[in-house]
Write a protein that holds these residues in place. Structure first.
Motif, PDB file in Angstrom:
ATOM      1  N   MET A 127     -60.941 -34.505 -48.933  1.00  0.00           N
ATOM      2  CA  MET A 127     -60.925 -34.228 -50.150  1.00  0.00           C
ATOM      3  C   MET A 127     -59.750 -33.879 -50.670  1.00  0.00           C
ATOM      4  SD  MET A 127     -64.417 -31.977 -50.523  1.00  0.00           S
ATOM      5  CE  MET A 127     -65.850 -32.677 -49.897  1.00  0.00           C
ATOM      6  N   GLU A 128     -59.146 -34.018 -51.862  1.00  0.00           N
ATOM      7  CA  GLU A 128     -57.911 -33.530 -52.200  1.00  0.00           C
ATOM      8  C   GLU A 128     -58.030 -32.900 -53.675  1.00  0.00           C
ATOM      9  OE1 GLU A 128     -54.764 -36.416 -53.187  1.00  0.00           O
ATOM     10  OE2 GLU A 128     -56.230 -37.734 -53.687  1.00  0.00           O
ATOM     11  N   TYR A 129     -57.026 -31.761 -53.852  1.00  0.00           N
ATOM     12  CA  TYR A 129     -57.194 -31.110 -54.849  1.00  0.00           C
ATOM     13  C   TYR A 129     -55.529 -30.471 -55.345  1.00  0.00           C
ATOM     14  CZ  TYR A 129     -58.411 -27.090 -57.899  1.00  0.00           C
ATOM     15  OH  TYR A 129     -58.617 -26.335 -59.104  1.00  0.00           O
ATOM     16  N   LEU A 130     -55.365 -30.715 -56.649  1.00  0.00           N
ATOM     17  CA  LEU A 130     -53.964 -30.138 -57.099  1.00  0.00           C
ATOM     18  C   LEU A 130     -54.277 -28.765 -57.653  1.00  0.00           C
ATOM     19  CD1 LEU A 130     -51.076 -30.276 -57.587  1.00  0.00           C
ATOM     20  CD2 LEU A 130     -51.563 -31.527 -60.076  1.00  0.00           C
ATOM     21  N   ASP A 131     -53.812 -27.755 -56.537  1.00  0.00           N
ATOM     22  CA  ASP A 131     -54.250 -26.317 -56.857  1.00  0.00           C
ATOM     23  C   ASP A 131     -53.031 -25.718 -57.956  1.00  0.00           C
ATOM     24  OD1 ASP A 131     -55.312 -23.733 -56.882  1.00  0.00           O
ATOM     25  OD2 ASP A 131     -54.810 -23.497 -55.011  1.00  0.00           O
ATOM     26  N   PRO A 140     -52.530 -19.079 -52.385  1.00  0.00           N
ATOM     27  CA  PRO A 140     -51.786 -17.969 -53.295  1.00  0.00           C
ATOM     28  C   PRO A 140     -50.564 -18.026 -53.796  1.00  0.00           C
ATOM     29  CG  PRO A 140     -53.392 -17.269 -51.770  1.00  0.00           C
ATOM     30  CD  PRO A 140     -53.266 -18.651 -51.248  1.00  0.00           C
ATOM     31  N   SER A 141     -49.781 -18.865 -52.808  1.00  0.00           N
ATOM     32  CA  SER A 141     -48.186 -18.897 -53.023  1.00  0.00           C
ATOM     33  C   SER A 141     -47.941 -19.597 -54.280  1.00  0.00           C
ATOM     34  CB  SER A 141     -47.442 -19.191 -51.949  1.00  0.00           C
ATOM     35  OG  SER A 141     -47.969 -20.749 -51.614  1.00  0.00           O
ATOM     36  N   GLY A 142     -48.701 -20.350 -55.038  1.00  0.00           N
ATOM     37  CA  GLY A 142     -48.227 -21.303 -56.120  1.00  0.00           C
ATOM     38  C   GLY A 142     -49.085 -22.501 -56.209  1.00  0.00           C
TER      39      GLY A 142
END
Length: 113
Positions: free
Chosen positions: A68-72, A79-81
């Motif tokens: 799976m992939e996700y653009l957070d 949490p760093s961005g």
């Protein structure tokens, strides 16, 4: 006496079924907690096993080295961005000697290093 061969569920070895179930569980958890996480984020062919009618099943690729992939964008996973997260789901099964085992391919290792 304990069998020395692979444990089979239906026609699949136990580790294959465990891996499928782990991916489905991870998808359900992530899609309920991450904004915008959908079937499009699930990139492994296992998705087709659970969602055969989903769009773009022809684009699924087990050679990617992740499931799976996700653009957070909001820092929910990182949490760093903002980060482009590649997620490889693993499941453990017990070996004949009682040890916990999971498989990591050379490609999966290459993707994370």
């Amino acid at each position: 006496a304990r069998s020395r061969g692979p444990v089979v569920v239906g026609s699949e070895p136990m580790h294959v079924e465990a891996g499928r179930m782990a991916e489905a569980f991870a998808f359900m958890c992530l899609s309920s907690r991450l904004p915008g996480f959908s079937l499009d984020n699930w990139r492994s062919p296992t998705r087709h096993h659970f969602y055969p009618q989903a769009n773009n099943n022809h684009l699924l690729d087990d050679a990617l080295g992740y499931d799976m992939e996700y653009l957070d964008r909001e820092g929910r996973l990182c949490p760093s961005g903002p980060a482009h997260c590649l997620l490889e789901v693993k499941a453990c099964t017990r070996g004949a000697d009682g040890s916990l085992e999971f498989f990591l391919s050379a490609n999966e290792l290459d993707v994370v290093t």
